[in-house]
Motif scaffolding. Structure first.
Motif, PDB file in Angstrom:
ATOM      1  N   ASN A 126       0.843  -1.183   0.000  1.00 57.14           N
ATOM      2  CA  ASN A 126       0.000   0.000   0.000  1.00 57.14           C
ATOM      3  C   ASN A 126       0.883   1.238   0.000  1.00 57.14           C
ATOM      4  O   ASN A 126       1.618   1.487   0.954  1.00 57.14           O
ATOM      5  N   THR A 127       0.823   2.012  -1.048  1.00 58.97           N
ATOM      6  CA  THR A 127       1.708   3.176  -1.178  1.00 58.97           C
ATOM      7  C   THR A 127       1.197   4.405  -0.454  1.00 58.97           C
ATOM      8  O   THR A 127       1.901   5.400  -0.398  1.00 58.97           O
ATOM      9  N   THR A 128       0.012   4.360   0.116  1.00 57.44           N
ATOM     10  CA  THR A 128      -0.559   5.571   0.708  1.00 57.44           C
ATOM     11  C   THR A 128       0.107   5.953   2.020  1.00 57.44           C
ATOM     12  O   THR A 128       0.265   7.118   2.314  1.00 57.44           O
ATOM     13  N   ARG A 129       0.521   4.970   2.795  1.00 55.00           N
ATOM     14  CA  ARG A 129       1.052   5.292   4.128  1.00 55.00           C
ATOM     15  C   ARG A 129       2.450   4.732   4.352  1.00 55.00           C
ATOM     16  O   ARG A 129       2.879   4.622   5.485  1.00 55.00           O
ATOM     17  N   ILE A 130       3.162   4.384   3.320  1.00 55.19           N
ATOM     18  CA  ILE A 130       4.456   3.734   3.487  1.00 55.19           C
ATOM     19  C   ILE A 130       5.482   4.675   4.116  1.00 55.19           C
ATOM     20  O   ILE A 130       6.307   4.262   4.930  1.00 55.19           O
ATOM     21  N   TYR A 131       5.450   5.952   3.790  1.00 56.09           N
ATOM     22  CA  TYR A 131       6.420   6.919   4.320  1.00 56.09           C
ATOM     23  C   TYR A 131       6.233   7.085   5.827  1.00 56.09           C
ATOM     24  O   TYR A 131       7.188   6.977   6.593  1.00 56.09           O
ATOM     25  N   ASP A 132       4.998   7.330   6.255  1.00 52.11           N
ATOM     26  CA  ASP A 132       4.738   7.520   7.679  1.00 52.11           C
ATOM     27  C   ASP A 132       4.987   6.245   8.478  1.00 52.11           C
ATOM     28  O   ASP A 132       5.530   6.287   9.579  1.00 52.11           O
ATOM     29  N   THR A 133       4.595   5.121   7.920  1.00 54.68           N
ATOM     30  CA  THR A 133       4.771   3.853   8.624  1.00 54.68           C
ATOM     31  C   THR A 133       6.247   3.514   8.774  1.00 54.68           C
ATOM     32  O   THR A 133       6.679   3.067   9.839  1.00 54.68           O
ATOM     33  N   ALA A 134       7.021   3.725   7.721  1.00 52.82           N
ATOM     34  CA  ALA A 134       8.453   3.428   7.793  1.00 52.82           C
ATOM     35  C   ALA A 134       9.128   4.279   8.857  1.00 52.82           C
ATOM     36  O   ALA A 134       9.894   3.770   9.677  1.00 52.82           O
ATOM     37  N   LEU A 135       8.849   5.562   8.869  1.00 49.80           N
ATOM     38  CA  LEU A 135       9.474   6.425   9.865  1.00 49.80           C
ATOM     39  C   LEU A 135       8.984   6.120  11.272  1.00 49.80           C
ATOM     40  O   LEU A 135       9.753   6.166  12.229  1.00 49.80           O
ATOM     41  N   ALA A 136       7.708   5.789  11.402  1.00 45.74           N
ATOM     42  CA  ALA A 136       7.167   5.458  12.725  1.00 45.74           C
ATOM     43  C   ALA A 136       7.788   4.187  13.283  1.00 45.74           C
ATOM     44  O   ALA A 136       7.919   4.037  14.497  1.00 45.74           O
ATOM     45  N   LEU A 137       8.189   3.268  12.424  1.00 44.34           N
ATOM     46  CA  LEU A 137       8.849   2.050  12.886  1.00 44.34           C
ATOM     47  C   LEU A 137      10.355   2.230  13.040  1.00 44.34           C
ATOM     48  O   LEU A 137      10.976   1.618  13.901  1.00 44.34           O
ATOM     49  N   TRP A 138      10.962   3.068  12.214  1.00 42.26           N
ATOM     50  CA  TRP A 138      12.416   3.218  12.250  1.00 42.26           C
ATOM     51  C   TRP A 138      12.905   4.039  13.435  1.00 42.26           C
ATOM     52  O   TRP A 138      13.974   3.754  13.967  1.00 42.26           O
ATOM     53  N   PHE A 139      12.160   5.065  13.859  1.00 43.29           N
ATOM     54  CA  PHE A 139      12.632   5.884  14.977  1.00 43.29           C
ATOM     55  C   PHE A 139      12.737   5.085  16.277  1.00 43.29           C
ATOM     56  O   PHE A 139      13.776   5.139  16.942  1.00 43.29           O
ATOM     57  N   PRO A 140      11.708   4.330  16.683  1.00 42.76           N
ATOM     58  CA  PRO A 140      11.891   3.515  17.900  1.00 42.76           C
ATOM     59  C   PRO A 140      12.963   2.437  17.730  1.00 42.76           C
ATOM     60  O   PRO A 140      13.709   2.150  18.668  1.00 42.76           O
ATOM     61  N   SER A 141      13.063   1.863  16.543  1.00 42.44           N
ATOM     62  CA  SER A 141      14.100   0.864  16.296  1.00 42.44           C
ATOM     63  C   SER A 141      15.489   1.477  16.408  1.00 42.44           C
ATOM     64  O   SER A 141      16.421   0.850  16.928  1.00 42.44           O
ATOM     65  N   LEU A 142      15.622   2.702  15.939  1.00 42.57           N
ATOM     66  CA  LEU A 142      16.889   3.410  16.033  1.00 42.57           C
ATOM     67  C   LEU A 142      17.267   3.653  17.492  1.00 42.57           C
ATOM     68  O   LEU A 142      18.416   3.420  17.903  1.00 42.57           O
ATOM     69  N   LEU A 143      16.320   4.092  18.291  1.00 41.77           N
ATOM     70  CA  LEU A 143      16.584   4.334  19.710  1.00 41.77           C
ATOM     71  C   LEU A 143      16.912   3.039  20.454  1.00 41.77           C
ATOM     72  O   LEU A 143      17.827   3.003  21.282  1.00 41.77           O
ATOM     73  N   LEU A 144      16.186   1.972  20.149  1.00 38.90           N
ATOM     74  CA  LEU A 144      16.441   0.696  20.816  1.00 38.90           C
ATOM     75  C   LEU A 144      17.791   0.104  20.404  1.00 38.90           C
ATOM     76  O   LEU A 144      18.500  -0.478  21.240  1.00 38.90           O
ATOM     77  N   ALA A 145      18.167   0.247  19.146  1.00 39.51           N
ATOM     78  CA  ALA A 145      19.472  -0.258  18.708  1.00 39.51           C
ATOM     79  C   ALA A 145      20.608   0.530  19.355  1.00 39.51           C
ATOM     80  O   ALA A 145      21.636  -0.050  19.736  1.00 39.51           O
ATOM     81  N   ALA A 146      20.426   1.841  19.499  1.00 41.87           N
ATOM     82  CA  ALA A 146      21.441   2.647  20.172  1.00 41.87           C
ATOM     83  C   ALA A 146      21.553   2.266  21.649  1.00 41.87           C
ATOM     84  O   ALA A 146      22.661   2.152  22.191  1.00 41.87           O
ATOM     85  N   ALA A 147      20.421   2.050  22.306  1.00 40.38           N
ATOM     86  CA  ALA A 147      20.451   1.626  23.713  1.00 40.38           C
ATOM     87  C   ALA A 147      21.112   0.259  23.854  1.00 40.38           C
ATOM     88  O   ALA A 147      21.883   0.020  24.800  1.00 40.38           O
ATOM     89  N   GLU A 148      20.846  -0.632  22.923  1.00 37.96           N
ATOM     90  CA  GLU A 148      21.467  -1.955  22.959  1.00 37.96           C
ATOM     91  C   GLU A 148      22.976  -1.858  22.766  1.00 37.96           C
ATOM     92  O   GLU A 148      23.743  -2.570  23.420  1.00 37.96           O
ATOM     93  N   ALA A 149      23.419  -0.960  21.903  1.00 40.74           N
ATOM     94  CA  ALA A 149      24.853  -0.776  21.693  1.00 40.74           C
ATOM     95  C   ALA A 149      25.521  -0.251  22.958  1.00 40.74           C
ATOM     96  O   ALA A 149      26.605  -0.706  23.331  1.00 40.74           O
ATOM     97  N   VAL A 150      24.867   0.682  23.639  1.00 42.85           N
ATOM     98  CA  VAL A 150      25.427   1.229  24.876  1.00 42.85           C
ATOM     99  C   VAL A 150      25.495   0.157  25.960  1.00 42.85           C
ATOM    100  O   VAL A 150      26.517  -0.005  26.643  1.00 42.85           O
ATOM    101  N   LEU A 151      24.426  -0.603  26.124  1.00 43.13           N
ATOM    102  CA  LEU A 151      24.416  -1.648  27.144  1.00 43.13           C
ATOM    103  C   LEU A 151      25.423  -2.761  26.822  1.00 43.13           C
ATOM    104  O   LEU A 151      26.074  -3.291  27.734  1.00 43.13           O
ATOM    105  N   SER A 152      25.583  -3.089  25.576  1.00 46.60           N
ATOM    106  CA  SER A 152      26.574  -4.092  25.191  1.00 46.60           C
ATOM    107  C   SER A 152      27.987  -3.576  25.434  1.00 46.60           C
ATOM    108  O   SER A 152      28.873  -4.345  25.837  1.00 46.60           O
ATOM    109  N   GLY A 153      28.190  -2.305  25.206  1.00 49.42           N
ATOM    110  CA  GLY A 153      29.495  -1.703  25.512  1.00 49.42           C
ATOM    111  C   GLY A 153      29.799  -1.749  26.998  1.00 49.42           C
ATOM    112  O   GLY A 153      30.937  -2.012  27.402  1.00 49.42           O
ATOM    113  N   ARG A 154      28.786  -1.527  27.812  1.00 52.90           N
ATOM    114  CA  ARG A 154      28.984  -1.623  29.265  1.00 52.90           C
ATOM    115  C   ARG A 154      29.282  -3.052  29.690  1.00 52.90           C
ATOM    116  O   ARG A 154      30.120  -3.286  30.563  1.00 52.90           O
TER     117      ARG A 154
END
Length: 113
Positions: free
Chosen positions: A62-90
């Protein structure tokens, strides 16, 4: 201790790579205003109303909401991946302290960790 060190270091590297990849995907998507997300579709065959593209099967999603859906899923994934990197570094630092290597290996003992 060596297993903890190697697994945490590998996870830190993979999480950092995921964070960088997601940040790049978000930046490219925002910069292109989502046009790269529908690049696989036949843009000349897409009608003015993108909802009817589903019926003609020109685009597999569905091309109508792909932009909003992608960004809505990528921002939390980005934050969680960064938190995982920090915790793994610790975890990697703790494993180094267990081995007697690292910034605070001699000042704090294994009992304190």
């Amino acid at each position: 201790h060596w297993t903890l060190l190697s697994v945490s270091l590998l996870n830190c590297l993979l999480s950092t790579a995921c964070t960088v990849g997601l940040a790049l995907a978000v930046a490219l998507t925002v910069h292109s205003r989502g046009t790269h997300l529908v690049r696989g579709c036949n843009s000349s065959a897409l009608p003015m109303d993108a909802r009817s593209a589903i019926a003609t099967n020109d685009c597999p999603f569905n091309t109508t909401r792909i932009y909003d859906t992608a960004l809505a899923l990528w921002f939390p994934s980005l934050l969680l991946a960064a938190a995982e990197a920090v915790l793994s570094g610790r975890c990697c630092l703790v494993a180094l302290v267990f081995q007697g290597i690292g910034p605070c290996a001699h000042s704090c003992g294994k009992e304190q960790v």
